[in-house]
Enzyme design. Structure first.
Site, PDB file in Angstrom:
ATOM      1  N   HIS A  54      17.486  -7.508 -10.171  1.00 53.74           N
ATOM      2  CA  HIS A  54      17.340  -7.952 -11.464  1.00 53.74           C
ATOM      3  C   HIS A  54      16.458  -9.170 -11.948  1.00 53.74           C
ATOM      4  O   HIS A  54      16.542  -9.483 -13.086  1.00 53.74           O
ATOM      5  CB  HIS A  54      18.903  -8.284 -11.967  1.00 53.74           C
ATOM      6  CG  HIS A  54      19.857  -7.123 -12.147  1.00 53.74           C
ATOM      7  ND1 HIS A  54      19.561  -6.254 -13.028  1.00 53.74           N
ATOM      8  CD2 HIS A  54      21.133  -6.736 -11.748  1.00 53.74           C
ATOM      9  CE1 HIS A  54      20.581  -5.120 -13.093  1.00 53.74           C
ATOM     10  NE2 HIS A  54      21.427  -5.585 -12.110  1.00 53.74           N
ATOM     11  N   ARG A  79      18.718  -8.759  -2.531  1.00 60.62           N
ATOM     12  CA  ARG A  79      19.533  -7.623  -3.343  1.00 60.62           C
ATOM     13  C   ARG A  79      18.271  -6.547  -3.554  1.00 60.62           C
ATOM     14  O   ARG A  79      17.482  -6.879  -4.274  1.00 60.62           O
ATOM     15  CB  ARG A  79      20.157  -8.406  -4.438  1.00 60.62           C
ATOM     16  CG  ARG A  79      20.775  -6.948  -5.275  1.00 60.62           C
ATOM     17  CD  ARG A  79      22.013  -7.248  -6.066  1.00 60.62           C
ATOM     18  NE  ARG A  79      21.500  -7.982  -7.259  1.00 60.62           N
ATOM     19  CZ  ARG A  79      22.384  -8.336  -8.244  1.00 60.62           C
ATOM     20  NH1 ARG A  79      23.688  -8.203  -8.256  1.00 60.62           N
ATOM     21  NH2 ARG A  79      21.803  -9.091  -9.180  1.00 60.62           N
ATOM     22  N   GLU A 160      31.191  -2.406  -7.171  1.00 59.84           N
ATOM     23  CA  GLU A 160      31.262  -2.996  -8.580  1.00 59.84           C
ATOM     24  C   GLU A 160      31.460  -2.002  -9.654  1.00 59.84           C
ATOM     25  O   GLU A 160      30.920  -2.028 -10.570  1.00 59.84           O
ATOM     26  CB  GLU A 160      29.734  -3.643  -9.017  1.00 59.84           C
ATOM     27  CG  GLU A 160      28.509  -2.992  -8.199  1.00 59.84           C
ATOM     28  CD  GLU A 160      27.312  -3.767  -8.616  1.00 59.84           C
ATOM     29  OE1 GLU A 160      27.343  -4.828  -9.280  1.00 59.84           O
ATOM     30  OE2 GLU A 160      26.121  -3.351  -8.290  1.00 59.84           O
ATOM     31  N   ASP A 186      29.659  -6.088 -13.429  1.00 56.88           N
ATOM     32  CA  ASP A 186      29.620  -4.521 -13.503  1.00 56.88           C
ATOM     33  C   ASP A 186      30.968  -4.165 -13.414  1.00 56.88           C
ATOM     34  O   ASP A 186      31.118  -2.922 -13.944  1.00 56.88           O
ATOM     35  CB  ASP A 186      28.524  -4.238 -12.391  1.00 56.88           C
ATOM     36  CG  ASP A 186      26.913  -4.186 -12.920  1.00 56.88           C
ATOM     37  OD1 ASP A 186      26.853  -3.985 -14.095  1.00 56.88           O
ATOM     38  OD2 ASP A 186      26.095  -4.344 -11.976  1.00 56.88           O
TER      39      ASP A 186
HETATM   40  C1  3PY Z   1      27.724  -8.369 -11.097  1.00 56.28           C
HETATM   41  O1  3PY Z   1      28.567  -9.075 -11.483  1.00 56.28           O
HETATM   42  O2  3PY Z   1      27.680  -7.072 -11.520  1.00 56.28           O
HETATM   43  C2  3PY Z   1      26.581  -8.525  -9.931  1.00 56.28           C
HETATM   44  O3  3PY Z   1      25.974  -7.673  -9.677  1.00 56.28           O
HETATM   45  C3  3PY Z   1      26.718 -10.148  -9.622  1.00 56.28           C
HETATM   46  O4  3PY Z   1      25.648 -10.191  -8.488  1.00 56.28           O
HETATM   47 MG    MG Z   2      25.797  -6.083 -10.456  1.00 58.41          MG
END
Ligand code: 3PY
Ligand code: MG
Length: 266
Positions: A54, A79, A160, A186
């Site tokens: 991101h 990541r 997530e 997410d």
């Molecule tokens: C989220 O909160 O979706 C994330 O990816 C945090 O790193």
């Molecule tokens: Mg996320």
């Protein structure tokens, strides 16, 4: 063999902690700056994750951020943008000692994440003596790097989505998964809830706690992204292990905003 910044890295301390019931605490590097990674590493975090999903970080800057993290004594991690061998292989060859893999929704996804990270057996990673192999073995052509990498690179799928929470026990039972990392935002989006509908007593909190329970049941570490040190402390007490405290960008803006507001203009 020695520590993370030495010529020969004995073992990955993040992976060690996750497998020995200990917390591993770090932060996210989103500012696309090796200088930020180096300064942050020297603060003392166990690990730094360069956010290749991101942030707009370029590949060269990512590699230099790994070097900077290592120089400062933090385990360099990334990541990755997706559960994709093309990205994961290149990022591992560039020196990440652990990968956080977004949107892993099922045991099959988790098996794929492990395969993308490992050599031989069910792994599909292809070999070259990349920059990091010389930290594992300084003999010609990578030496025992492949075994070292299989043993030491941490594989951390992200949970997530609602689907991933339902499949948490299966995901956390996949051999080669060293822990999981909950993405609270997410997850909230996947549940269709707004930020003010999260927090203590909410369904969102219950979902995250059910992932923790699944981890405890099968003996695999669970982590999450936290907003501040108070939350990290609370989560450690609950039994979470892989904990991210905000990000370099977030901490800079928070501090800058409070300092800016504190200035009294004449
Ligand atoms: C989220 O909160 O979706 C994330 O990816 C945090 O790193
Ligand atoms: Mg996320």
């Amino acid at each position: 063999m020695g520590g993370i910044g030495s010529n020969k890295i004995a073992h990955n301390p993040v992976k060690y902690n996750l497998h020995h019931g200990l917390p591993a605490i770090g932060t996210w590097i989103s500012l696309c700056s090796p200088a930020s990674a180096e300064s942050m590493a020297r603060v003392g975090w166990d690990w730094l994750v360069i956010d290749v999903q991101h942030s707009p970080v370029g590949f060269d800057t990512m590699v230099n951020s790994f070097r900077a993290a290592q120089l400062g004594g933090a385990v360099p991690m990334a990541r990755v943008p997706w559960n994709d061998i093309v990205w994961m292989q290149r990022i591992l060859d560039a020196g990440a000692l652990g990968l956080v893999i977004p949107m892993v929704n099922s045991a099959e996804d988790a098996e794929k994440a492990v395969a993308n990270t490992k050599y031989g057996g069910s792994g599909i990673r292809s070999f070259t003596s990349g920059r990091i192999s010389s930290y594992a073995d300084t003999s010609d052509y990578g030496g025992d790097y492949t075994d070292w990498a299989n043993d030491n690179i941490a594989v951390i799928p992200m949970i997530e989505t609602v689907q991933a929470v339902k499949n948490a026990e299966a995901i956390l039972s996949v051999e080669g998964v060293d822990g999981c990392f909950i993405g609270p935002r997410d997850l909230a989006i996947s549940m269709g809830v707004k930020p003010h509908e999260t927090g203590p007593g909410s369904e969102h909190e219950a979902m995250m706690m059910s992932v923790l329970e699944a981890g405890k049941k099968v003996g695999t570490a669970v982590g999450k992204h936290c907003d501040d040190a108070d939350e990290v402390n609370e989560r450690i007490a609950q039994g979470f292990q892989f904990l991210a405290l905000a990000s370099d960008a977030g901490m800079m803006i928070k501090m800058a905003t409070s300092q800016f507001k504190a200035v009294r203009r004449p």
